[in-house]
Design a protein around this motif. Structure first.
Motif, PDB file in Angstrom:
ATOM      1  N   VAL A   6       0.769  -1.330  -0.105  1.00  9.66           N
ATOM      2  CA  VAL A   6       0.322   0.098  -0.098  1.00  9.66           C
ATOM      3  C   VAL A   6       0.830   1.162   0.159  1.00  9.66           C
ATOM      4  N   THR A  66      -5.951   8.734  -2.237  1.00 15.97           N
ATOM      5  CA  THR A  66      -6.973   7.716  -2.245  1.00 15.97           C
ATOM      6  C   THR A  66      -6.327   6.500  -1.584  1.00 15.97           C
ATOM      7  N   LYS A  67      -6.905   5.199  -1.834  1.00 19.28           N
ATOM      8  CA  LYS A  67      -6.254   4.151  -1.097  1.00 19.28           C
ATOM      9  C   LYS A  67      -5.040   3.563  -2.071  1.00 19.28           C
ATOM     10  N   LYS A  68      -5.085   4.218  -3.456  1.00 11.95           N
ATOM     11  CA  LYS A  68      -3.904   3.826  -4.117  1.00 11.95           C
ATOM     12  C   LYS A  68      -2.714   4.755  -4.163  1.00 11.95           C
ATOM     13  N   ASP A 104      -1.039   7.848  -7.297  1.00 11.03           N
ATOM     14  CA  ASP A 104      -2.195   7.357  -7.929  1.00 11.03           C
ATOM     15  C   ASP A 104      -2.407   7.400  -9.226  1.00 11.03           C
TER      16      ASP A 104
END
Length: 451
Positions: free
Chosen positions: A265, A281-283, A307
């Motif tokens: 991550v 974001t999560k990315k 991201d």
């Protein structure tokens, strides 16, 4: 309050971060850079490079085993301790060499993760820093397992530093990292178990190349538990016990070591991005086509932490750093990030490699495709080294004869896929490729028979 001021402050010293810092310094700007780990980044210190050294020993074992009775009379003796010492020749000097290069350009260095105070202000090593532009290039880190006993799981860094190999290992996650390490360990005599939530390992790759690799893995003694979610890791007297749920059944596996290879991550949780008005974001860090953060235009991100459309690959990090550099150093050139086909390689034995579209992706995009798929090829290059698992799947646009995707399992899949990258980027038709004269007998020559 006294504070230091810089034109550009770079966070992260891997390929992307150091490229930006050095280029800006050469352009006459006042630059600082920070890292909370050893300088040089993941790939050189604890990723691609040291892993490939260990893979080298596994290749010797694999080739010797296949040629046993065909020129090899007995298996070579191997030493994990010796290969680890050899690996140090490639990694031990990286941090100091990186710092020396930065120091030579009068780039100020910090050894802590900065935290945003506001859009242009950071706190690091107890100092307050003002920067006109801030570049985030912190890369990725292992995903933390949110289960009881997660503190017992080691990560990829730990595998690469093992002084001795245990008799048994469990890998939680059968992606790139897990599969590569499993192949190394199994060939060194370790009993390996892999647990994955998906129905098969390497779910991002075509089944045509993954299925033969699973067969090879099982022949090595690697056990797969798929469609299973890990619930807990327990420390026993000698071993660890991993509990997993598979359907309505609870399974338990024991081993001397457990590795978390469930994925990676963005490494951003220490930065206090909200205080800097940096969207994410999560990315990773949100970026526009210029790799600029939409909510804080003074922040750029490049490499694995952005991201963007780019895959988490070192060459891609280098490409993205050039885009950021153009915005920080050039008055008239403002590059946009562009993403040509990006190859992926899994350095198992044999390797699997992929570039371009899968069949499913091509059909979703509306292409009318020609699919060619063959496994267990009995071609000369495989026969001469007694390799049973050699195959491919290619996707070609029926209308234009352009190659849309290539997927290979082969001892040299990583090198072969580079030729397909050139063919796709150069917009070569399958007939253009077939007309070319390559050296023979080589693995590269074989790609003409794959389209």
């Amino acid at each position: 309050m006294a504070y230091k001021e810089y034109d550009v402050f770079v966070i992260g010293t891997g390929t992307a971060g150091k490229n930006v810092a050095k280029a800006c310094a050469k352009a006459g700007q006042k630059i600082a850079i920070a890292d909370n780990r050893e300088y040089g980044g993941t790939c050189a210190n604890r990723g691609c490079d040291p892993k490939k050294v260990l893979v080298g020993l596994a290749e010797v074992i694999d080739r010797s085993h296949k040629m046993l009775g065909k020129g090899i009379t007995e298996m070579p003796k191997v030493s994990w301790e010796d290969i680890q010492e050899f690996k140090k020749k490639f990694v031990d000097k990286v941090p100091a060499a990186t710092e020396d290069d930065l120091k030579e350009l009068e780039i100020e260095m910090y050894h802590q993760s900065p935290k945003f105070i506001d859009e242009n202000t950071l706190s690091v090593e107890g100092k307050t820093i003002k920067a006109k532009k801030i570049v985030i290039a912190t890369g990725n880190k292992p995903l933390e397992l949110n289960i009881p006993g997660n503190e017992h799981a080691l990560v990829s860094d730990d595998f690469l530093e093992l002084k001795n190999l245990p008799k048994s290992m469990i890998f939680i996650g059968a992606g790139y990292i897990g599969m590569e390490f499993a192949h190394i360990a199994a060939r060194m005599g370790v009993k390996v178990t892999m647990i994955d939530m998906e129905s098969r390992p390497l779910s991002n790759f075509e089944e045509a190349v993954v299925n033969p690799l699973v067969e090879v893995s099982k022949d090595l003694g690697i056990e797969f538990i798929t469609d299973a979610s890990v619930n807990e890791i327990e420390k026993l007297r000698k071993n660890f016990r991993v509990s997993a749920k598979k359907g309505n059944e609870t399974l338990e596996v024991k081993a001397e070591l457990v590795f978390n290879t469930a994925g990676r991550v963005p490494s951003i949780d220490e930065l206090d991005l909200e205080k800097g008005n940096v969207s994410f974001t999560k990315k990773g860090i949100s970026v526009n086509k210029f790799l600029q953060n939409p909510s804080n235009k003074n922040v750029f991100a490049c490499g694995d932490v952005s991201d963007s459309e780019g895959l988490p690959l070192t060459p891609l990090s280098s490409q993205e750093s050039k885009v950021v550099i153009s915005h920080l150093t050039e008055e008239n050139i403002k590059e946009e990030a562009k993403y040509p086909p990006q190859p992926s390689v899994v350095f198992t034995l044999p390797q699997i490699a992929s570039v371009g579209l899968t069949e499913e992706q091509a059909r979703e995009k509306g292409y009318d495709v020609i699919i060619e798929e063959k496994t267990d090829l009995n071609w000369f290059n495989a026969k001469r080294i007694n390799e049973r698992h050699y195959g491919y799947k290619t996707i070609v646009d029926k209308k234009t004869d352009l190659i849309l995707g290539a997927h290979i399992i082969s001892p040299e899949a990583g090198e072969m896929i580079n030729l397909f990258v050139m063919a796709i980027c150069g917009k070569l038709t399958r007939y253009d490729l077939k007309k070319m004269i390559f050296a023979y007998p080589t693995w590269g020559n074989d790609i003409k028979g794959m389209v």
